[in-house]
Design a protein around this motif. Structure first.
Motif, PDB file in Angstrom:
ATOM      1  N   ARG A 166       0.822  -1.216   0.000  1.00  0.00           N
ATOM      2  CA  ARG A 166       0.000   0.000   0.000  1.00  0.00           C
ATOM      3  C   ARG A 166       0.855   1.266   0.000  1.00  0.00           C
ATOM      4  O   ARG A 166       0.422   2.306  -0.482  1.00  0.00           O
ATOM      5  N   HIS A 190       2.172   6.721  -1.413  1.00  0.00           N
ATOM      6  CA  HIS A 190       1.049   5.936  -0.907  1.00  0.00           C
ATOM      7  C   HIS A 190       0.186   5.496  -2.086  1.00  0.00           C
ATOM      8  O   HIS A 190      -0.037   6.255  -3.023  1.00  0.00           O
ATOM      9  N   LEU A 191      -0.301   4.270  -2.014  1.00  0.00           N
ATOM     10  CA  LEU A 191      -1.067   3.649  -3.109  1.00  0.00           C
ATOM     11  C   LEU A 191      -0.294   3.786  -4.427  1.00  0.00           C
ATOM     12  O   LEU A 191      -0.783   4.365  -5.407  1.00  0.00           O
ATOM     13  N   ARG A 230      -2.026   7.431   5.240  1.00  0.00           N
ATOM     14  CA  ARG A 230      -3.099   6.460   5.453  1.00  0.00           C
ATOM     15  C   ARG A 230      -4.396   7.156   5.877  1.00  0.00           C
ATOM     16  O   ARG A 230      -5.486   6.744   5.499  1.00  0.00           O
ATOM     17  N   LYS A 231      -4.257   8.210   6.652  1.00  0.00           N
ATOM     18  CA  LYS A 231      -5.441   8.961   7.091  1.00  0.00           C
ATOM     19  C   LYS A 231      -6.023   9.785   5.948  1.00  0.00           C
ATOM     20  O   LYS A 231      -7.251   9.853   5.767  1.00  0.00           O
ATOM     21  N   GLY A 233      -5.403   9.291   2.694  1.00  0.00           N
ATOM     22  CA  GLY A 233      -5.698   8.473   1.528  1.00  0.00           C
ATOM     23  C   GLY A 233      -4.807   8.744   0.341  1.00  0.00           C
ATOM     24  O   GLY A 233      -5.007   8.190  -0.739  1.00  0.00           O
ATOM     25  N   ARG A 234      -3.782   9.552   0.542  1.00  0.00           N
ATOM     26  CA  ARG A 234      -2.853   9.857  -0.554  1.00  0.00           C
ATOM     27  C   ARG A 234      -1.599  10.505   0.021  1.00  0.00           C
ATOM     28  O   ARG A 234      -1.590  10.990   1.154  1.00  0.00           O
TER      29      ARG A 234
END
Length: 257
Positions: A166, A190-191, A230-231, A233-234
């Protein structure tokens, strides 16, 4: 010796000890003193050597394995030589074969890339990875590390996709300068997926203790960025480093208590 004939005081001496910048170099006639010219040439040679010398993967694999998160896999970019790597940045962003990379589905993946200073990765890669594992190991699952040669930052996206992680954390040798030839940087995405741009990443640079950023301090910044990504989302331009403000708030609280 009269007062007028006494040696002049080196005004720049104490200041020169506080910086790696070249200040107060003096002069010999219309030119720099010979010692300063030789220092410059030596720094230039060190920078060139750092760029061109290949990573000794045989030794480095053992260093990385000692961190304890798995046996590293070695992959290469599409640039077959250092010369081609320097002339064709695009080839350094694409892989040759990632079949050996296991899809672990873990939360974090580490890519150790030689970049523009294999020397920096050899000097700082293992202790920096160890500091990151110490900081993050109790919070997230981690995939076995991957070592990438003749690599640019974006190669990490291809590797991360193969790893199935992730968040990917790329440790890479930074472009050598005339003051520092062994600085390493961290790029966090992230991602991750193929096609991500630099706007999608966060960078912590200038890691080369004792003069530059320390391993533990860099690891704390990364931990804050991973939690924030993570909080949010990017990662990237919308994600800010709050580790220093958190430390300041904690310090203030302890003072008040």
């Amino acid at each position: 010796m009269t007062e007028d004939q006494s040696p002049s005081i080196d005004f720049w001496g104490p200041l020169r000890k506080t910086t790696q910048s070249r200040i107060g170099l003096g002069r010999a006639g219309d030119a720099l003193p010979t010692s300063r010219v030789l220092e410059f040439k030596a720094a230039h040679a060190a920078a060139r050597d750092a760029v061109h010398a290949p990573l000794d993967t045989g030794i480095f694999v053992g260093h990385v394995e000692s961190v304890g998160i798995g046996t590293p896999v070695v992959v290469a970019s599409s640039a077959s030589t250092r010369s081609e790597y320097l002339r064709r940045p695009d080839l350094g962003r694409s892989p040759t074969d990632l079949a050996a990379v296991e899809n672990s589905g873990r939360e974090l993946g580490f890519v150790l890339a030689d970049g523009l200073s294999p020397r920096a990765l050899m000097d700082h890669g293992q202790p920096l990875l160890a500091a990151l594992v110490e900081e993050l190991g109790d919070l997230y699952s981690m995939a076995p590390p991957v070592i990438a040669t003749n690599a640019r930052v974006a190669l990490g996206d291809h590797i991360a996709a193969a790893m199935g992680v992730r968040t990917v954390i790329v440790l890479i040798g930074e472009r050598p300068g005339l003051s520092v030839a062994d600085s390493i940087g961290i790029y966090l995405t992230h991602l991750p997926r193929v096609g991500r741009t630099d706007a999608d990443r966060n960078c912590i640079s200038n890691i080369h203790p004792p003069e530059g950023l320390g391993y533990e301090q860099a690891a704390r910044v990364v931990a804050g960025l991973v939690a924030g990504a993570r909080k949010l989302g990017r990662s990237g331009v919308d994600l800010k480093d709050t580790s220093r403000s958190i430390s300041l708030t904690t310090a203030e609280t302890l003072t008040l208590d």
